[in-house]
Motif scaffolding. Structure first.
Motif, PDB file in Angstrom:
ATOM      1  N   LEU B  14       4.847  -1.146   7.541  1.00  0.00           N
ATOM      2  CA  LEU B  14       5.501  -1.059   8.837  1.00  0.00           C
ATOM      3  C   LEU B  14       4.616  -1.714   9.890  1.00  0.00           C
ATOM      4  O   LEU B  14       3.422  -1.479   9.923  1.00  0.00           O
ATOM      5  N   GLU B  76      14.386  -7.896   6.029  1.00  0.00           N
ATOM      6  CA  GLU B  76      14.830  -6.514   6.162  1.00  0.00           C
ATOM      7  C   GLU B  76      15.274  -6.222   7.590  1.00  0.00           C
ATOM      8  O   GLU B  76      14.702  -6.750   8.533  1.00  0.00           O
ATOM      9  N   LEU B  79      13.506  -0.899  11.139  1.00  0.00           N
ATOM     10  CA  LEU B  79      13.532   0.533  10.868  1.00  0.00           C
ATOM     11  C   LEU B  79      13.553   1.251  12.195  1.00  0.00           C
ATOM     12  O   LEU B  79      12.734   0.972  13.062  1.00  0.00           O
ATOM     13  N   ARG B  80      14.472   2.158  12.351  1.00  0.00           N
ATOM     14  CA  ARG B  80      14.499   2.953  13.577  1.00  0.00           C
ATOM     15  C   ARG B  80      13.955   4.340  13.254  1.00  0.00           C
ATOM     16  O   ARG B  80      14.562   5.092  12.499  1.00  0.00           O
ATOM     17  N   ASP B  81      12.794   4.664  13.829  1.00  0.00           N
ATOM     18  CA  ASP B  81      12.186   5.963  13.587  1.00  0.00           C
ATOM     19  C   ASP B  81      12.554   6.896  14.730  1.00  0.00           C
ATOM     20  O   ASP B  81      12.309   6.592  15.892  1.00  0.00           O
ATOM     21  N   TYR B 121      10.465  -0.508  13.963  1.00  0.00           N
ATOM     22  CA  TYR B 121       9.404  -1.123  13.175  1.00  0.00           C
ATOM     23  C   TYR B 121       9.973  -2.269  12.356  1.00  0.00           C
ATOM     24  O   TYR B 121      11.145  -2.258  11.974  1.00  0.00           O
ATOM     25  N   GLN B 123       9.968  -3.970   8.721  1.00  0.00           N
ATOM     26  CA  GLN B 123       9.662  -3.500   7.365  1.00  0.00           C
ATOM     27  C   GLN B 123       9.307  -4.682   6.502  1.00  0.00           C
ATOM     28  O   GLN B 123       9.938  -5.734   6.598  1.00  0.00           O
TER      29      GLN B 123
END
Lengths: 399, 238
Positions: B14, B76, B79-81, B121, B123
């Motif tokens: 990440l 990719e 990414l949603r955290d 983020y 990936q």
């Protein structure tokens, strides 16, 4: 950081493999276990903030000096002043003054209006929207800081206005911070020091007096499963205890929860140089012990009542190293071996070992390894042994 | 003459390189920013605080970025955290109470005070970054610092620990650095999917304005704009 910090550039790295059966350790906003895509496969994930929080909470069980904290700094100052011989009136006046230093003043024009919640944006006089981070009044003071402030007040005969001369609130915070720094004999470029272990390990931000900020020594990566996962769905029903009273057959409530089972790879690094500078070399072994033990025990608390995960470290490689820190990517998702050969854990351990060995070879002297410990590979090596070994190693380097 | 082209390899499960996020939604670009990379260099040097002079020296240095992805794969998505602040604490316990955000008067917020933030983020990203540092003393300082960093290095956010070594050498010519970057990529079975050049080159690709040249770090960060050109690499059909 001064040049005579023997622990500069040195860090402890924990590479941990920990397997959990049916659990949902960390959820996203729809209640599903968090995931990430690594090496083109979906992996289970526990976010860094989640596990870090758990370690922080668990650390308090291990003694050591933590910031004495009360709901309001003022009450703490009040008690301390009374202890040092102030009258009740003096103590209250001092407490109120100090307590107010760190609370954001009301923006002009908002007096009398409904109190804003922390999520609403507040415009100042120029109509500029301030970052709502500024509204936070989280402040941790360590025992020593409380003591220093109280003694400084005592020197002025408990006259708070003699200690804090500034009228402007912004300048008051800076004045107090400068006072603390001078009492701690810090030069302009020195980092802030504290004796509170958890502040040193996990950091502190003070919105109103950034010179009191403490940079965290511990750093957590997101824990990611070494193998591919698919979230599974747990279908459940809740049955009424008195179905005879109901005219409808069947369950009172039905629902579904997502969960998974995963072997997580966790990477945590502890910057000894930063920790040493912040703690000024005091209680360094204590901090390492409390941190390591908490790291071993802490498990995220999500869904612990119904999908409880109580799994300890299966395997860990612990390095004390200089040079650049490095985690293992597990880019190729681990495949479970046959039933005799231990699921995901065994191949994960092998992959972890091999990657670290390869990197150590490739970078030779730049790898900077000072010590290496292995936990959970069959040799008698408990967590107490690890703590003792780390403390000794750090003591040796510090000479 | 010292070798002037500093090659860095940025790789981690990440990474996050923000440039204009406000409040609770922390976005990331698809590639490393100058502010992020310079921040990382400051970390390696142990250079905290404002660092106006150092940043002035670095500001206009040419920085090229190459992005690599595994062959035969798509990039990719982000990414949603979901990251909550101040949730799950007992507000009656004095210590835990301090971890819950309050209103500006220091009182308990309506609705509890928990903040919801979303942090993005990248990936599975891999980047080669080539920084052209003509000044001899500076480039050696940076090279040494990256190999023996004072503080922990990370790719955008502190939780983004790198998975491979960042410092990959100093080169006399830009081409040398580029070739080495590509050989690293080849070893890892990666191919280029785009590159980012410093400066506006309309004919070659898409030009973006980024507010990512840091003038000052420390408590009050200041940045100024620059142009970058993103050049996608299309795979040939042969």
């Amino acid at each position: 950081m001064t040049n005579d910090n023997p622990l500069k550039n040195t860090r402890i790295e924990f590479h941990i493999l920990q397997s959990f059966p049916v659990t949902c350790l960390n959820r996203d906003d729809v209640g599903a276990p968090k995931t990430a895509v690594v090496g083109d496969t979906t992996r289970a994930r526990v976010s860094s903030q989640c596990w870090k929080r758990q370690v922080r909470l668990t650390m308090r069980e291990f003694g050591g000096k933590f910031g004495i904290r009360t709901k309001f700094i003022s009450r703490l100052i009040e008690d301390a002043c009374l202890n040092e011989g102030a009258t009740e009136e003096q103590a209250k006046a001092c407490a109120q003054k100090i307590g107010h230093v760190f609370i954001k003043e009301q923006v002009k024009g908002n007096v009398g209006k409904k109190k804003k919640t922390v999520d609403e944006e507040i415009a100042d006089e120029d109509g500029v929207i301030e970052n709502d981070q500024d509204n936070d009044t989280l402040i941790f003071l360590s025992p020593k800081e409380i003591q220093l402030i109280t003694l400084a007040l005592k020197e002025t005969g408990f006259d708070p206005n003699a200690l804090i001369k500034q009228k402007d609130q912004k300048k008051q915070a800076k004045e107090l911070a400068d006072l603390l720094r001078s009492k701690l004999e810090l030069k302009v470029d020195d980092v802030m020091q504290t004796d509170a272990l958890d502040i040193a390990l996990f950091g502190r931000m003070v919105a109103k007096a950034a010179s009191m900020n403490v940079e965290a020594a511990a750093s957590f990566s997101h824990a990611i499963s070494t193998h591919k996962i698919s979230n599974e769905v747990e279908f459940f029903t809740a049955l009424d205890d008195r179905p005879d009273l109901s005219d409808k057959p069947g369950s009172a409530h039905m629902g579904s929860l997502e969960f998974n089972s995963a072997t997580y790879y966790r990477y945590i690094s502890l910057d000894l140089g930063q920790l040493n500078a912040t703690l000024k070399g005091i209680a360094l072994p204590e901090a390492i012990e409390a941190f390591t033990k908490a790291l071993f025990i802490a498990i995220p608390s999500a869904r612990q009542t119904t999908q409880s995960g109580a799994s300890p470290w299966e395997f860990a490689k612990i390095f004390v190293r200089k040079g650049q820190r490095l985690q293992v990517p597990f880019e190729t998702a681990i495949r479970a071996e046959s039933l005799e050969n231990g699921g995901f854990l065994k191949p994960s351990i092998e992959a972890l070992r091999n990657y670290l060995i390869t990197k150590e070879e490739q970078f030779g002297s730049l790898f900077g390894k000072k010590a290496e410990y292995t936990f959970g590979d069959g040799e008698k090596f408990s967590i107490d042994d690890l703590v003792a070994a780390l403390k000794q190693q750090v003591a040796e380097i510090s000479k | 003459m010292t070798d002037q082209y500093l090659l860095m390899w940025l790789e981690a499960p990440l990474q996050s390189w923000g440039h204009d996020s406000k409040f609770g939604r922390r976005d990331t670009l698809n590639f490393p920013t100058k502010s992020g990379v310079f921040g990382m260099l400051c970390c390696a040097l142990g250079a905290g605080g404002e660092q106006r002079e150092l940043l002035e020296e670095l500001a206009d240095l040419n920085m090229q970025v190459f992005s690599f992805i595994p062959a035969k794969r798509e990039r990719e998505p982000l990414l949603r955290d979901f990251h909550m602040v101040g949730s799950g604490y007992n507000d009656r316990e004095p210590w835990e109470n301090l971890l819950i955000p309050k209103t500006s008067e220091g009182k308990k917020a309506v609705g509890g005070g928990t903040k919801l933030t979303y942090r993005y983020y990248l990936q599975d990203a891999h980047f080669a970054v080539i920084l052209h540092v003509a000044e001899e003393v500076l480039v050696e300082r940076l090279a040494n610092a990256l190999q023996n960093p004072v503080w922990d290095l990370y790719l955008g956010r502190k939780n983004c620990a790198p998975t491979d070594f960042i410092y990959r050498g100093l080169f006399a010519m830009e081409e040398g650095a580029q070739n080495h970057a590509f050989s690293i990529a080849q070893e890892k079975k990666l191919i280029e999917d785009f590159r980012v050049l410093d400066g506006p080159y309309q004919e070659q690709g898409e030009v973006l304005t980024l507010n990512d040249i840091p003038i000052q770090f420390g408590q009050n960060k200041q940045y100024r704009d620059r142009f970058v050109t993103v050049i996608k690499k299309y795979e040939s059909d042969e």
